[in-house]
Write a protein that holds these residues in place. Structure first.
Motif, PDB file in Angstrom:
ATOM      1  N   MET A 105       0.803  -1.121  -0.080  1.00  0.00           N
ATOM      2  CA  MET A 105      -0.049  -0.150   0.034  1.00  0.00           C
ATOM      3  C   MET A 105       0.853   1.311   0.037  1.00  0.00           C
ATOM      4  SD  MET A 105      -3.056  -0.884  -0.305  1.00  0.00           S
ATOM      5  CE  MET A 105      -4.139  -2.558  -0.080  1.00  0.00           C
ATOM      6  N   CYS A 106       2.051   1.303   0.526  1.00  0.00           N
ATOM      7  CA  CYS A 106       3.039   2.313   0.566  1.00  0.00           C
ATOM      8  C   CYS A 106       4.338   1.859   0.365  1.00  0.00           C
ATOM      9  CB  CYS A 106       2.746   3.115   1.755  1.00  0.00           C
ATOM     10  SG  CYS A 106       3.705   4.681   2.063  1.00  0.00           S
ATOM     11  N   HIS A 110       7.215   3.324   2.267  1.00  0.00           N
ATOM     12  CA  HIS A 110       7.103   3.553   3.847  1.00  0.00           C
ATOM     13  C   HIS A 110       8.604   3.650   4.569  1.00  0.00           C
ATOM     14  CE1 HIS A 110       8.498  -0.668   4.851  1.00  0.00           C
ATOM     15  NE2 HIS A 110       7.677  -0.811   3.505  1.00  0.00           N
ATOM     16  N   SER A 166       0.691   6.989   1.931  1.00  0.00           N
ATOM     17  CA  SER A 166      -0.138   6.611   0.759  1.00  0.00           C
ATOM     18  C   SER A 166      -1.230   7.768   0.666  1.00  0.00           C
ATOM     19  CB  SER A 166      -0.676   5.400   0.852  1.00  0.00           C
ATOM     20  OG  SER A 166      -1.512   5.317   2.037  1.00  0.00           O
ATOM     21  N   GLU A 167      -1.933   7.428  -0.491  1.00  0.00           N
ATOM     22  CA  GLU A 167      -3.121   8.318  -0.626  1.00  0.00           C
ATOM     23  C   GLU A 167      -4.143   7.772   0.316  1.00  0.00           C
ATOM     24  OE1 GLU A 167      -4.364   7.977  -4.782  1.00  0.00           O
ATOM     25  OE2 GLU A 167      -2.625   9.293  -5.829  1.00  0.00           O
ATOM     26  N   LYS A 199      -5.032   5.222   5.715  1.00  0.00           N
ATOM     27  CA  LYS A 199      -4.228   5.889   5.315  1.00  0.00           C
ATOM     28  C   LYS A 199      -2.864   5.275   5.690  1.00  0.00           C
ATOM     29  CE  LYS A 199      -2.028  10.157   3.735  1.00  0.00           C
ATOM     30  NZ  LYS A 199      -2.266  12.022   4.104  1.00  0.00           N
TER      31      LYS A 199
END
Length: 430
Positions: A171-172, A175, A182-183, A225
């Motif tokens: 997702m990120c 990170h 992330s969005e 998020k």
């Protein structure tokens, strides 16, 4: 929250099975119930270590985040024999925080204590319940409470941590970078594509408690998020609201286009039947639908523009934030090292003075020393050099130097071999 489904335990992979698993005599002891530790502490600890390691490997390898004693017994069944020692092993893992009750994690949800704080409360401030359960099992007693523990759903923290880190990387991807995120996304959208929604929920909870994700579930729909210290801002809420409006408008446009095509078909059918007024009404409806499609298209274009501007403003805010952090870091470095314009100017002046001193010292060292050398006059040395230039060239034969000889007086080259005596005679004639 997603419901927990009691599925069959996956088989233990052969690659994580230790060598002892093939030894019938050894496994007969390992599968049996624990006896009092005081009888043989070494054997007791070795058996406990064996089961702790294999259970952790099994959960991590098979991505089995939620377990219970019954599931583990089915997973580690050997030749029809179920392990009778797992309750003690499970209590040991709970004491170390490797297993925690599922219901406790779900009660805290996304906004409970941080993982470190929860571990401190459970394992340091309130260890009495763990010790009591362990003592109760060691004494061999069984009760309704201890029997209930065999079906208690537990979360394997090492397996959950690995699953959460995998989700975070997906997702990120950035990170690992400070303040990367992330969005903002709909929580339902993140969970809907996951094969096990419960595991995904638990992974997000774990990330929230480790400051790697943020969930806002007090609004509808819930938002999430991902990223280190990620926070859902007003800008994120506005962005997700515009994106939802964009989705609704797009869906409405498709519906209107379908109705438009339907009106054209109806008008053609009415004409074929000679029903011209009805055909005209269908065309009027089509014209109205076209007007609405144009309005919705314009609104959708404006939404796209606003979403783009919001995204651009967020990027600009991140750039400005990076500038601020860099500026603060530079100021901190200058403060720690004492760097300033005056200090640098003083340092450069010191360097120039040091270089000048070095040149002076080098010049002083290279000067000739001693009274004899100092008394010699340069003019006398120059006159001596001039006298040397006026002296005649090197001495002739009378002075014992090399004699002059005429190349024409050299003897002819002999036509036959020449002996040593012949050479001596010819040399004396020269």
């Amino acid at each position: 929250m997603a419901s927990n489904k009691n599925t069959l335990a996956p088989l233990v992979p052969k690659e994580i099975l230790p060598m002892d698993w093939q030894d019938d005599e050894r496994m007969s002891f390992l599968l049996s119930a624990f006896k009092a530790r005081s009888l043989n502490p070494v054997s007791y600890d070795a058996k406990l270590k064996f089961w702790r390691a294999i259970i952790e490997d099994y959960c991590s390898h098979c991505n089995q985040i939620v377990i219970d004693e019954a599931l583990l017994k089915r997973a580690f069944e050997r030749n029809g024999t179920l392990p009778a020692c797992l309750s003690t092993v499970i209590e040991s893992l709970k004491n170390d925080g490797k297993l925690i009750p599922l219901e406790e994690m779900q009660k805290m949800g996304y906004h409970g204590q941080s993982w470190a704080a929860w571990t401190t409360d459970k394992l340091l401030k309130n260890p009495a319940s763990f010790a009591a359960n362990k003592l109760w099992s060691a004494l061999g007693y069984d009760s309704s409470s201890s029997a209930q523990l065999t079906s208690q759903k537990l979360i394997c923290i090492p397996a959950l941590k690995a699953h959460a880190e995998e989700l975070l990387s997906k997702m990120c991807p950035d990170h690992s970078i400070l303040h990367a995120s992330s969005e903002v996304m709909l929580l339902a959208d993140v969970l809907k594509d996951k094969p096990n929604k419960l595991f995904a929920e638990l992974a997000i909870m774990w990330l929230c408690r480790n400051n790697q994700a943020s969930v806002e579930d007090n609004v509808s729909p819930a938002l999430v998020k991902f990223g280190p210290n990620a926070k859902i801002s007003d800008l994120d809420r506005q962005t997700i609201s515009l994106q939802r409006q964009e989705t609704l408008l797009t869906r409405k446009l498709h519906e209107l286009e379908a109705e438009k095509e339907k009106c054209v078909v109806e008008a053609s059918n009415y004409l074929a039947k000679g029903m011209r007024p009805a055909a005209k009404n269908s065309l009027r409806k089509k014209r109205e639908l076209e007007r609405r499609v144009t309005q919705l298209s314009d609104s959708l274009t404006n939404l796209h523009l606003m979403i783009s501007q919001l995204s651009e403003s967020e990027s600009q805010a991140q750039v400005i934030g990076a500038y601020k952090h860099a500026s603060a870091s530079l100021k901190a470095v200058y403060k720690e090292t004492g760097l300033s314009e005056d200090n640098v100017a003083n340092a450069m002046d010191d360097v120039e003075e040091a270089l000048e001193l070095h040149d002076e010292v080098k010049t002083m060292i290279s000067k000739p020393v001693g009274p004899a050398v100092a008394s010699i006059d340069d003019d006398e040395l120059e006159r001596e050099l001039a006298d040397l230039l006026e002296e005649p060239e090197g001495p002739g034969p009378s002075d014992g130097g090399m004699p002059d000889f005429d190349i024409n007086k050299l003897p002819n080259v002999p036509s036959s071999p020449v002996g040593v005596k012949t050479l001596e005679t010819q040399y004396s004639q020269i």
